[in-house]
Design a protein around this motif. Sequence first.
Motif, PDB file in Angstrom:
ATOM      1  N   VAL A 136      -1.298   0.825  -2.409  1.00 29.87           N
ATOM      2  CA  VAL A 136      -2.432   0.208  -2.770  1.00 29.87           C
ATOM      3  C   VAL A 136      -2.385   0.301  -4.330  1.00 29.87           C
ATOM      4  O   VAL A 136      -2.656  -1.022  -4.903  1.00 29.87           O
ATOM      5  CB  VAL A 136      -3.658   0.934  -2.487  1.00 29.87           C
ATOM      6  N   LEU A 137      -1.902   1.133  -4.935  1.00 34.90           N
ATOM      7  CA  LEU A 137      -1.805   0.994  -6.359  1.00 34.90           C
ATOM      8  C   LEU A 137      -0.499  -0.098  -6.990  1.00 34.90           C
ATOM      9  O   LEU A 137      -0.889  -0.572  -7.858  1.00 34.90           O
ATOM     10  CB  LEU A 137      -1.359   2.391  -7.018  1.00 34.90           C
ATOM     11  N   VAL A 138       0.447   0.244  -6.001  1.00 35.19           N
ATOM     12  CA  VAL A 138       1.506  -0.955  -6.548  1.00 35.19           C
ATOM     13  C   VAL A 138       0.965  -2.278  -6.333  1.00 35.19           C
ATOM     14  O   VAL A 138       1.077  -3.203  -7.108  1.00 35.19           O
ATOM     15  CB  VAL A 138       2.793  -0.748  -5.580  1.00 35.19           C
ATOM     16  N   GLU A 139       0.350  -2.496  -5.264  1.00 28.48           N
ATOM     17  CA  GLU A 139      -0.509  -3.872  -5.073  1.00 28.48           C
ATOM     18  C   GLU A 139      -1.323  -4.267  -6.250  1.00 28.48           C
ATOM     19  O   GLU A 139      -1.533  -5.667  -6.557  1.00 28.48           O
ATOM     20  CB  GLU A 139      -1.051  -3.770  -3.812  1.00 28.48           C
ATOM     21  N   ARG A 140      -2.113  -3.296  -6.629  1.00 29.57           N
ATOM     22  CA  ARG A 140      -2.972  -3.464  -7.760  1.00 29.57           C
ATOM     23  C   ARG A 140      -2.290  -4.010  -8.736  1.00 29.57           C
ATOM     24  O   ARG A 140      -2.447  -5.033  -9.640  1.00 29.57           O
ATOM     25  CB  ARG A 140      -3.595  -2.260  -7.934  1.00 29.57           C
ATOM     26  N   VAL A 141      -1.211  -3.631  -9.178  1.00 30.09           N
ATOM     27  CA  VAL A 141      -0.493  -3.497 -10.510  1.00 30.09           C
ATOM     28  C   VAL A 141       0.366  -4.937 -10.349  1.00 30.09           C
ATOM     29  O   VAL A 141       0.401  -5.812 -11.341  1.00 30.09           O
ATOM     30  CB  VAL A 141       0.664  -2.526 -10.510  1.00 30.09           C
ATOM     31  N   VAL A 142       0.815  -5.261  -9.051  1.00 29.14           N
ATOM     32  CA  VAL A 142       1.596  -6.333  -8.810  1.00 29.14           C
ATOM     33  C   VAL A 142       0.696  -7.641  -9.130  1.00 29.14           C
ATOM     34  O   VAL A 142       1.094  -8.569  -9.685  1.00 29.14           O
ATOM     35  CB  VAL A 142       2.356  -6.374  -7.507  1.00 29.14           C
ATOM     36  N   ARG A 143      -0.497  -7.575  -8.593  1.00 26.39           N
ATOM     37  CA  ARG A 143      -1.340  -8.700  -8.534  1.00 26.39           C
ATOM     38  C   ARG A 143      -1.860  -8.871  -9.891  1.00 26.39           C
ATOM     39  O   ARG A 143      -2.246  -9.902 -10.413  1.00 26.39           O
ATOM     40  CB  ARG A 143      -2.479  -8.343  -7.468  1.00 26.39           C
ATOM     41  N   ARG A 144      -1.994  -7.997 -10.801  1.00 25.88           N
ATOM     42  CA  ARG A 144      -2.495  -7.910 -12.039  1.00 25.88           C
ATOM     43  C   ARG A 144      -1.270  -8.438 -13.093  1.00 25.88           C
ATOM     44  O   ARG A 144      -1.786  -9.276 -13.890  1.00 25.88           O
ATOM     45  CB  ARG A 144      -3.015  -6.546 -12.590  1.00 25.88           C
ATOM     46  N   LEU A 145      -0.199  -8.026 -12.901  1.00 29.26           N
ATOM     47  CA  LEU A 145       0.906  -8.491 -13.838  1.00 29.26           C
ATOM     48  C   LEU A 145       1.693  -9.618 -13.379  1.00 29.26           C
ATOM     49  O   LEU A 145       2.346 -10.259 -14.411  1.00 29.26           O
ATOM     50  CB  LEU A 145       1.672  -7.307 -14.247  1.00 29.26           C
ATOM     51  N   ILE A 146       1.660 -10.001 -12.413  1.00 25.34           N
ATOM     52  CA  ILE A 146       2.635 -11.243 -12.066  1.00 25.34           C
ATOM     53  C   ILE A 146       1.619 -12.435 -11.036  1.00 25.34           C
ATOM     54  O   ILE A 146       0.933 -12.242 -10.422  1.00 25.34           O
ATOM     55  CB  ILE A 146       3.464 -10.813 -10.768  1.00 25.34           C
ATOM     56  N   SER A 147       1.688 -13.223 -12.062  1.00 19.95           N
ATOM     57  CA  SER A 147       0.717 -14.650 -11.644  1.00 19.95           C
ATOM     58  C   SER A 147       1.319 -15.252 -10.344  1.00 19.95           C
ATOM     59  O   SER A 147       2.528 -15.297  -9.811  1.00 19.95           O
ATOM     60  CB  SER A 147       0.746 -15.589 -12.884  1.00 19.95           C
ATOM     61  N   ASP A 148       0.308 -16.008  -9.661  1.00 21.42           N
ATOM     62  CA  ASP A 148       0.673 -16.706  -8.660  1.00 21.42           C
ATOM     63  C   ASP A 148       1.214 -15.782  -7.231  1.00 21.42           C
ATOM     64  O   ASP A 148       1.846 -16.342  -6.558  1.00 21.42           O
ATOM     65  CB  ASP A 148       1.698 -17.687  -8.811  1.00 21.42           C
ATOM     66  N   TRP A 149       0.892 -14.486  -7.348  1.00 23.21           N
ATOM     67  CA  TRP A 149       1.529 -13.651  -6.310  1.00 23.21           C
ATOM     68  C   TRP A 149       0.657 -13.930  -5.111  1.00 23.21           C
ATOM     69  O   TRP A 149      -0.490 -14.271  -5.070  1.00 23.21           O
ATOM     70  CB  TRP A 149       1.264 -12.149  -6.549  1.00 23.21           C
ATOM     71  N   PRO A 150       1.208 -14.166  -3.757  1.00 26.18           N
ATOM     72  CA  PRO A 150       0.820 -14.534  -2.853  1.00 26.18           C
ATOM     73  C   PRO A 150      -0.426 -13.792  -2.264  1.00 26.18           C
ATOM     74  O   PRO A 150      -0.361 -12.426  -2.597  1.00 26.18           O
ATOM     75  CB  PRO A 150       1.948 -14.839  -1.843  1.00 26.18           C
ATOM     76  N   ASP A 151      -1.328 -14.188  -1.699  1.00 27.20           N
ATOM     77  CA  ASP A 151      -2.433 -13.217  -0.981  1.00 27.20           C
ATOM     78  C   ASP A 151      -1.829 -12.511   0.176  1.00 27.20           C
ATOM     79  O   ASP A 151      -2.579 -11.222   0.231  1.00 27.20           O
ATOM     80  CB  ASP A 151      -3.552 -14.080  -0.265  1.00 27.20           C
ATOM     81  N   ARG A 152      -0.894 -12.704   1.039  1.00 29.85           N
ATOM     82  CA  ARG A 152      -0.347 -11.947   1.794  1.00 29.85           C
ATOM     83  C   ARG A 152       1.223 -11.577   1.499  1.00 29.85           C
ATOM     84  O   ARG A 152       1.867 -12.353   1.214  1.00 29.85           O
ATOM     85  CB  ARG A 152      -0.322 -12.380   3.454  1.00 29.85           C
ATOM     86  N   SER A 153       1.350 -10.071   1.510  1.00 31.64           N
ATOM     87  CA  SER A 153       2.888  -9.857   1.243  1.00 31.64           C
ATOM     88  C   SER A 153       2.870  -8.281   1.637  1.00 31.64           C
ATOM     89  O   SER A 153       2.032  -7.712   1.942  1.00 31.64           O
ATOM     90  CB  SER A 153       2.965  -9.728  -0.430  1.00 31.64           C
ATOM     91  N   ALA A 154       4.234  -7.791   2.057  1.00 29.64           N
ATOM     92  CA  ALA A 154       4.401  -6.843   2.674  1.00 29.64           C
ATOM     93  C   ALA A 154       4.779  -5.811   1.624  1.00 29.64           C
ATOM     94  O   ALA A 154       5.027  -5.941   0.355  1.00 29.64           O
ATOM     95  CB  ALA A 154       5.581  -7.013   3.626  1.00 29.64           C
ATOM     96  N   ASN A 155       4.789  -4.322   2.152  1.00 32.87           N
ATOM     97  CA  ASN A 155       5.181  -3.169   0.941  1.00 32.87           C
ATOM     98  C   ASN A 155       6.440  -3.670   0.301  1.00 32.87           C
ATOM     99  O   ASN A 155       6.449  -3.242  -1.020  1.00 32.87           O
ATOM    100  CB  ASN A 155       4.968  -1.988   1.579  1.00 32.87           C
TER     101      ASN A 155
END
Length: 202
Positions: A136-155
Amino acid sequence: MRVLGVDPGPTSCGFALLEVTGGLAQHIACGAMSGLDLAVEIRDAQRKPDLIAIERGAGAHAGIARKRGAQAALSIAKHGGNAQEIGGFLRGVAWLLGIDVVELAATVVRSHFKIPHRKAHRPLDPRTMEPVTEDVLVERVVRRLISDWPDRSANHERDAGLVGLAAARGVRPPPPVLTARSKPGPRNRVKVSTGQNGTLAK
């Protein structure tokens, strides 16, 4: 700079292709495929990545055996070995193509982004009042720092995006720590004596 982050798994690789300009990262593509298919994609790409970042897992250790049992530790060791083989294969392909490769331990990547490993240091989920997971924390960081990240993605895809972003920011493996296992003792000392005329005595 175009960076390809890779999270090798037991049978396939999570990958994330990022375009990094200055401190900004943009998502280009992500997914999962076998190491061979990913190598073919890298070779045939119209624009090859400037850098490939490979995440290296922690593998099995005594703590896992104590907490989850010997069978779980053996399974992790086997899968970790497969992941290392995939990572080694990709390093060889990158070398042939003249692409720089950085291999980072998952703990180094998470530490850079201040993602705590211990549950006691993680924030609580307000719904369950339990510490949130690392995923969950990794997902938060990825969505905050990488623009246009898709809504659905695997771990594995998010882990690949995180290691790619860390490498683009200049994170590198820590240097090895060299320790002296033993101090010079009497056996390691050489005694030299001279004769009366100053020549070496036998």
